[in-house]
Design a protein around this motif. Structure first.
Motif, short mmCIF file in Angstrom:
data_model
loop_
_atom_site.label_atom_id
_atom_site.label_comp_id
_atom_site.label_asym_id
_atom_site.label_seq_id
_atom_site.Cartn_x
_atom_site.Cartn_y
_atom_site.Cartn_z
N TYR A 49 0.84 -1.20 0.00
CA TYR A 49 0.00 0.00 0.00
C TYR A 49 0.88 1.24 0.00
O TYR A 49 1.95 1.26 0.60
N VAL A 50 0.40 2.28 -0.66
CA VAL A 50 1.10 3.56 -0.64
C VAL A 50 1.01 4.14 0.76
O VAL A 50 -0.07 4.18 1.36
N THR A 51 2.16 4.57 1.29
CA THR A 51 2.20 5.19 2.62
C THR A 51 2.66 6.64 2.49
O THR A 51 2.98 7.11 1.40
N ALA A 52 2.73 7.32 3.62
CA ALA A 52 3.18 8.71 3.63
C ALA A 52 4.66 8.84 3.30
O ALA A 52 5.15 9.95 3.07
N ARG A 53 5.36 7.69 3.22
CA ARG A 53 6.80 7.74 2.96
C ARG A 53 7.24 6.78 1.85
O ARG A 53 8.39 6.82 1.44
N GLY A 54 6.35 5.91 1.40
CA GLY A 54 6.77 4.95 0.37
C GLY A 54 5.72 3.90 0.11
O GLY A 54 4.59 4.18 -0.26
N PHE A 71 8.97 0.33 2.79
CA PHE A 71 9.99 1.00 1.98
C PHE A 71 9.84 2.49 2.21
O PHE A 71 8.80 3.06 1.86
N ASP A 72 10.84 3.12 2.76
CA ASP A 72 10.82 4.56 3.01
C ASP A 72 11.60 5.24 1.89
O ASP A 72 12.83 5.16 1.84
N PHE A 73 10.87 5.89 0.98
CA PHE A 73 11.50 6.50 -0.18
C PHE A 73 11.86 7.97 0.04
O PHE A 73 12.21 8.69 -0.90
N LEU A 74 11.80 8.41 1.29
CA LEU A 74 12.30 9.74 1.64
C LEU A 74 13.73 9.66 2.16
O LEU A 74 14.60 10.44 1.75
N VAL A 75 14.00 8.72 3.06
CA VAL A 75 15.36 8.53 3.56
C VAL A 75 16.02 7.29 2.94
O VAL A 75 17.16 6.98 3.23
N HIS A 76 15.27 6.56 2.13
CA HIS A 76 15.76 5.40 1.38
C HIS A 76 16.30 4.31 2.32
O HIS A 76 17.47 3.96 2.32
N GLU A 77 15.33 3.83 3.09
CA GLU A 77 15.59 2.73 4.00
C GLU A 77 14.40 1.77 3.98
O GLU A 77 13.28 2.17 3.66
N LEU A 78 14.65 0.52 4.31
CA LEU A 78 13.59 -0.46 4.52
C LEU A 78 13.46 -0.67 6.02
O LEU A 78 14.44 -1.02 6.68
N HIS A 79 12.27 -0.45 6.56
CA HIS A 79 12.03 -0.59 7.99
C HIS A 79 11.22 -1.85 8.26
O HIS A 79 10.16 -2.05 7.66
N LEU A 80 11.70 -2.68 9.16
CA LEU A 80 10.98 -3.86 9.64
C LEU A 80 10.66 -3.62 11.11
O LEU A 80 11.59 -3.42 11.91
N ARG A 81 9.38 -3.61 11.47
CA ARG A 81 8.97 -3.20 12.82
C ARG A 81 8.01 -4.20 13.43
O ARG A 81 7.03 -4.60 12.80
N MET A 82 8.29 -4.60 14.66
CA MET A 82 7.40 -5.47 15.42
C MET A 82 6.56 -4.62 16.35
O MET A 82 7.00 -3.57 16.85
N GLY A 83 5.35 -5.08 16.63
CA GLY A 83 4.49 -4.38 17.56
C GLY A 83 5.07 -4.32 18.96
O GLY A 83 4.78 -3.39 19.73
N SER A 84 5.92 -5.29 19.30
CA SER A 84 6.55 -5.32 20.62
C SER A 84 7.68 -4.31 20.75
O SER A 84 8.21 -4.12 21.84
N GLY A 85 8.07 -3.66 19.62
CA GLY A 85 9.07 -2.61 19.68
C GLY A 85 10.38 -2.90 18.98
O GLY A 85 11.16 -1.99 18.71
#
Length: 298
Positions: A49-54, A71-85
């Motif tokens: 889905y299109v997000t505010a950053r990628g 995929f963050d196309f503003l700072v050009h990074e891939l973020h993997l995030r768990m709900g636990s932090g």
């Protein structure tokens, strides 16, 4: 926005190598979503889905936790995030698909996520396994950013177009197999069996659809364009005239096409794309004899 215009130039020849590499990276992330989500009608569980950053997956259940990947196309990074932090981050930079895939699997392992991913790309004429693909290794951040900008503006128009339909309609989603942003309307009628259809096509086209979207030129087309097609294709659709000027039937593709460069050349690209969507959908719905009075907001 780094001075890039709202509807930036996106010539395929300027970023084809980057797009092909990014296509494979999105398939890797998309296959993770496929593995972690239950099947929904028409494969609605698998797109990004299109997000505010990628582009992102949205939250996916994993054991007693949730995972999202963006995929963050503003700072050009891939973020993997768990709900636990817990988080992992990968740099988006010129690197081979094989290298990206290896680090990506390492990030999942660090997060404690075990996922089986089919390493062969989907919907490719000559697929190369992710772990063996050293051919695709380009990344131009400027053009990736432009691509994301076009997706955000296209989604805005698609969302406005969605509001006029009362029948079943898909989310606006990014299919990583075909590398396009799409939205689909349904007549409510089942479709006849599709000749030669594989499992993916049987599920995707189980019912009559009129689908519209944007794709950057992948698959050999070689130019960014908006499109609209009906499945099954009703007799006589190729003869329909649509608006605005510059949009029309592409015999080779078997669908209506409005090239992105033509869109950009007009005074109001948003109005032009909306006119294309309304006109091409209307032509297809009329020829296919959809019950427009029941399906559309009047």
């Amino acid at each position: 926005m780094s001075g890039v215009p709202q509807w930036p130039e996106l010539a395929w020849s300027d970023w084809a190598a980057t797009a092909d590499t990014l296509h494979m990276w999105t398939q890797i992330v998309g296959k993770t979503r496929l593995a972690l989500t239950p099947l929904q009608n028409h494969w609605w569980n698998v797109p990004l889905y299109v997000t505010a950053r990628g582009l992102g997956t949205s939250a996916m259940d994993y054991e007693d936790d949730v995972l999202d990947i963006e995929f963050d196309f503003l700072v050009h990074e891939l973020h993997l995030r768990m709900g636990s932090g817990a988080t992992q981050t990968m740099k988006l930079k010129p690197r081979s698909v094989a290298d990206f895939y290896a680090e990506y699997l390492g990030c999942l392992k660090e997060l404690g996520v075990s996922v089986t991913i089919n390493p062969t790309p989907c919907e490719m004429a000559k697929p190369i396994r992710f772990d063996q693909d050293t051919e695709h290794a380009s990344y131009d951040p400027e053009y990736v950013h432009r691509f994301w900008q076009v997706l955000t503006h296209a989604e805005k128009v698609f969302r406005a177009w969605e509001t006029g339909f009362l029948g079943k309609v898909s989310p606006i989603h990014f299919f990583w197999g075909s590398f396009d942003l799409a939205v689909t309307r349904f007549s409510g009628r089942r479709a006849p069996p599709r000749p030669g259809a594989d499992m993916i096509q049987r599920e995707a086209y189980s019912h009559e659809v009129i689908s519209a979207g944007f794709w950057p030129g992948t698959g050999g087309y070689g130019a960014a364009a908006f499109y609209c097609y009906a499945a099954p294709v009703p007799d006589g659709l190729a003869d329909a005239k649509i608006r605005p000027d510059g949009a029309g039937w592409d015999k080779a593709l078997g669908e209506f096409v409005f090239k992105y460069d033509a869109v950009r050349s007009l005074g109001s690209p948003e109005k032009a794309v909306m006119e294309f969507l309304e006109s091409s959908y209307g032509a297809a719905a009329d020829v296919a004899r959809w019950d427009r009075a029941a399906l559309e907001r009047r």
